[in-house]
Design a protein around this motif. Structure first.
Motif, PDB file in Angstrom:
ATOM      1  N   ASP A  36      45.488  39.213  42.568  1.00 29.23           N
ATOM      2  CA  ASP A  36      46.225  37.859  42.125  1.00 29.23           C
ATOM      3  C   ASP A  36      46.238  36.893  43.292  1.00 29.23           C
ATOM      4  O   ASP A  36      46.800  35.748  42.849  1.00 29.23           O
ATOM      5  CB  ASP A  36      47.578  38.343  41.851  1.00 29.23           C
ATOM      6  CG  ASP A  36      48.594  38.941  42.927  1.00 29.23           C
ATOM      7  OD1 ASP A  36      49.594  39.479  42.486  1.00 29.23           O
ATOM      8  OD2 ASP A  36      47.882  39.200  43.991  1.00 29.23           O
ATOM      9  N   ASP A  37      45.654  37.026  44.318  1.00 28.14           N
ATOM     10  CA  ASP A  37      45.540  35.832  45.555  1.00 28.14           C
ATOM     11  C   ASP A  37      44.260  35.375  45.260  1.00 28.14           C
ATOM     12  O   ASP A  37      43.785  34.440  46.361  1.00 28.14           O
ATOM     13  CB  ASP A  37      45.517  36.587  46.815  1.00 28.14           C
ATOM     14  CG  ASP A  37      46.814  36.986  47.217  1.00 28.14           C
ATOM     15  OD1 ASP A  37      47.058  37.714  48.332  1.00 28.14           O
ATOM     16  OD2 ASP A  37      47.838  36.588  46.765  1.00 28.14           O
ATOM     17  N   SER A  38      43.365  35.323  43.944  1.00 24.35           N
ATOM     18  CA  SER A  38      42.095  34.981  44.022  1.00 24.35           C
ATOM     19  C   SER A  38      41.761  34.529  42.896  1.00 24.35           C
ATOM     20  O   SER A  38      42.275  34.886  41.541  1.00 24.35           O
ATOM     21  CB  SER A  38      40.881  36.111  44.316  1.00 24.35           C
ATOM     22  OG  SER A  38      41.314  36.392  45.966  1.00 24.35           O
ATOM     23  N   ALA A  39      40.760  33.614  42.661  1.00 25.81           N
ATOM     24  CA  ALA A  39      40.307  33.204  41.206  1.00 25.81           C
ATOM     25  C   ALA A  39      39.169  34.203  41.168  1.00 25.81           C
ATOM     26  O   ALA A  39      38.621  34.692  42.134  1.00 25.81           O
ATOM     27  CB  ALA A  39      39.536  31.831  41.333  1.00 25.81           C
ATOM     28  N   ILE A  40      38.959  35.047  39.863  1.00 24.50           N
ATOM     29  CA  ILE A  40      37.724  35.860  39.683  1.00 24.50           C
ATOM     30  C   ILE A  40      36.820  35.239  38.813  1.00 24.50           C
ATOM     31  O   ILE A  40      37.306  34.821  37.699  1.00 24.50           O
ATOM     32  CB  ILE A  40      38.640  37.153  38.977  1.00 24.50           C
ATOM     33  CG1 ILE A  40      39.602  37.679  40.014  1.00 24.50           C
ATOM     34  CG2 ILE A  40      37.408  38.210  39.008  1.00 24.50           C
ATOM     35  CD1 ILE A  40      39.220  37.770  41.503  1.00 24.50           C
ATOM     36  N   THR A  41      35.686  35.312  39.116  1.00 18.37           N
ATOM     37  CA  THR A  41      34.436  34.791  38.202  1.00 18.37           C
ATOM     38  C   THR A  41      33.745  35.903  37.810  1.00 18.37           C
ATOM     39  O   THR A  41      33.405  36.885  38.672  1.00 18.37           O
ATOM     40  CB  THR A  41      33.721  33.742  38.790  1.00 18.37           C
ATOM     41  OG1 THR A  41      34.556  32.564  39.404  1.00 18.37           O
ATOM     42  CG2 THR A  41      32.522  33.275  37.906  1.00 18.37           C
ATOM     43  N   TRP A  42      33.196  36.175  36.665  1.00 21.20           N
ATOM     44  CA  TRP A  42      32.302  36.937  36.117  1.00 21.20           C
ATOM     45  C   TRP A  42      30.928  36.205  36.075  1.00 21.20           C
ATOM     46  O   TRP A  42      30.879  35.115  35.358  1.00 21.20           O
ATOM     47  CB  TRP A  42      32.660  37.618  34.624  1.00 21.20           C
ATOM     48  CG  TRP A  42      33.346  38.520  34.684  1.00 21.20           C
ATOM     49  CD1 TRP A  42      34.847  38.539  34.444  1.00 21.20           C
ATOM     50  CD2 TRP A  42      33.175  40.284  35.020  1.00 21.20           C
ATOM     51  NE1 TRP A  42      35.398  39.792  34.514  1.00 21.20           N
ATOM     52  CE2 TRP A  42      34.549  40.612  34.951  1.00 21.20           C
ATOM     53  CE3 TRP A  42      32.069  40.590  35.412  1.00 21.20           C
ATOM     54  CZ2 TRP A  42      34.746  41.905  35.159  1.00 21.20           C
ATOM     55  CZ3 TRP A  42      32.223  42.188  35.471  1.00 21.20           C
ATOM     56  CH2 TRP A  42      33.623  42.733  35.522  1.00 21.20           C
TER      57      TRP A  42
END
Length: 120
Positions: free
Chosen positions: A29-35
């Motif tokens: 939850d401290d990050s943006a996550i990309t696929w």
């Protein structure tokens, strides 16, 4: 610190899969996550991203078919993929960054990739 991508497999045209990106050693939850995905002979491309506050982004080819979500309690981000097409066949990776940019490679941690194969 590790990202584990899972959930890939072989499905028929029109089928569904749900990919998971689980983190260990740090809080997602401290990050943006990309696929991202990479098909044979093709460049890796950004597919979908979710920001820390839950804003989502999709590349045009998957809009209306893929849904990204996060479960901070489980420290996991999901990619629900519906109406899959043969052109979705690729190795799918998840990665962290501080913001979403589908046109750039994420600068944080990367998972090892999971194979998605859609048969026609």
């Amino acid at each position: 610190v590790q990202l584990q991508a899972s959930g890939g497999g072989l499905v028929d045209d029109g089928g569904s899969l749900r990919l998971s990106c689980a983190a260990s050693g740090f809080a997602l939850d401290d990050s943006a996550i990309t696929w991202y995905r990479q098909a044979p002979g093709m460049q890796r491309e950004g597919v979908s991203c979710i920001t820390m506050d839950g804003t989502t982004y999709y590349t045009d080819s998957v809009k209306g078919r893929f849904t990204i979500s996060r479960d901070n309690d489980k420290n996991t981000v999901y990619l629900q993929m519906n109406s899959l097409k043969p052109e979705d066949t690729a190795v799918y990776y998840c990665a962290t960054d501080i913001y979403c940019d589908l046109t750039a490679m994420a600068r944080g941690n990367w998972g090892q990739g999971t194979q998605v194969t859609v048969s026609s």
